[in-house]
Design a protein around this motif. Sequence first.
Motif, PDB file in Angstrom:
ATOM      1  N   HIS A 166       5.569  -7.485  -7.159  1.00  0.00           N
ATOM      2  CA  HIS A 166       5.459  -6.676  -5.932  1.00  0.00           C
ATOM      3  C   HIS A 166       5.931  -7.512  -4.743  1.00  0.00           C
ATOM      4  O   HIS A 166       5.444  -8.624  -4.536  1.00  0.00           O
ATOM      5  CB  HIS A 166       4.014  -6.241  -5.703  1.00  0.00           C
ATOM      6  CG  HIS A 166       3.438  -5.424  -6.816  1.00  0.00           C
ATOM      7  ND1 HIS A 166       2.489  -5.909  -7.679  1.00  0.00           N
ATOM      8  CD2 HIS A 166       3.705  -4.148  -7.210  1.00  0.00           C
ATOM      9  CE1 HIS A 166       2.165  -4.975  -8.551  1.00  0.00           C
ATOM     10  NE2 HIS A 166       2.893  -3.899  -8.297  1.00  0.00           N
ATOM     11  N   THR A 185      -1.614  -2.217   2.090  1.00  0.00           N
ATOM     12  CA  THR A 185      -0.840  -1.895   0.896  1.00  0.00           C
ATOM     13  C   THR A 185      -0.215  -0.506   0.971  1.00  0.00           C
ATOM     14  O   THR A 185       0.892  -0.289   0.468  1.00  0.00           O
ATOM     15  CB  THR A 185      -1.730  -1.992  -0.362  1.00  0.00           C
ATOM     16  OG1 THR A 185      -2.154  -3.350  -0.508  1.00  0.00           O
ATOM     17  CG2 THR A 185      -0.990  -1.559  -1.615  1.00  0.00           C
ATOM     18  N   MET A 199       3.336   1.251  -0.507  1.00  0.00           N
ATOM     19  CA  MET A 199       2.980   1.663  -1.857  1.00  0.00           C
ATOM     20  C   MET A 199       2.320   3.037  -1.800  1.00  0.00           C
ATOM     21  O   MET A 199       1.582   3.348  -0.860  1.00  0.00           O
ATOM     22  CB  MET A 199       2.036   0.649  -2.505  1.00  0.00           C
ATOM     23  CG  MET A 199       2.601  -0.765  -2.582  1.00  0.00           C
ATOM     24  SD  MET A 199       4.082  -0.910  -3.613  1.00  0.00           S
ATOM     25  CE  MET A 199       3.352  -0.780  -5.246  1.00  0.00           C
ATOM     26  N   VAL A 204      -1.627  -3.488  -5.096  1.00  0.00           N
ATOM     27  CA  VAL A 204      -0.851  -4.719  -5.288  1.00  0.00           C
ATOM     28  C   VAL A 204      -1.746  -5.862  -5.771  1.00  0.00           C
ATOM     29  O   VAL A 204      -1.434  -6.545  -6.742  1.00  0.00           O
ATOM     30  CB  VAL A 204      -0.140  -5.130  -3.986  1.00  0.00           C
ATOM     31  CG1 VAL A 204       0.471  -6.514  -4.115  1.00  0.00           C
ATOM     32  CG2 VAL A 204       0.932  -4.105  -3.624  1.00  0.00           C
TER      33      VAL A 204
END
Length: 227
Positions: A166, A185, A199, A204
């Motif tokens: 990631h 995130t 995301m 993550v």
Amino acid sequence: VIDGDTIELNSGEKARLIGINTPEAGQYYYLEAKNKLKEFVEGKIITLEKDVSDTDIYDRLLRYVYVDDLFVNLEMIKLGYAESYKYSPDVRYANLFEEAEKEAKTEHLGIWKTSDQESCIVVSEFHYDAEGNDNYNLNDEYVILKNICPETIDFTDWTIKDEATHIYTFSNFNLDTNVQVIIYTGSGQDTSTELYWGMTSTAVWNNGGDTLFLRDNNGNLVLEEEY
């Protein structure tokens, strides 16, 4: 050789080297890692050793690779071309790999070359365990970075990466002295103190432990934070 940790055999099967991670295409040190693996294995007779798993989710063979007496997985870590990557249940040589990584870091080899700003940025908070299911509460998973140096730092094209693959890339962002920035995130509207990874359905940061790697726009290591 496909990249720094994946090869294709004469049979057409692909093999992923166990216990290591190398930079992805477009990242700092990608070509160096790929070329070093080519130097080790391309066109040569190799020996493959299995651990517990036979293949990964992409149907690649998971293997330790040897050329004569050279343990390729270990050598990639030892020379600073790869990170040690512990992923159960295939952990036969995990301790050996971790020791090799420590030595490479101490000598600032390859991907462990440090940035001029290495002492400027600190993690002031790491909220890696969101309330409830992390995957459904992405903006309760975040990390807070602080600039403790006396000058403003340009983060443009800097990256944050976890132990897996990631990666978050900063875009046109400056962090003033003694100021903090939160990197969530999930998704939202970026501001001068709040940024969003983007995301949508996957967390993550692993609740059981992970490492944050912050690198500058030249790929040099600014900060490594393990929890």
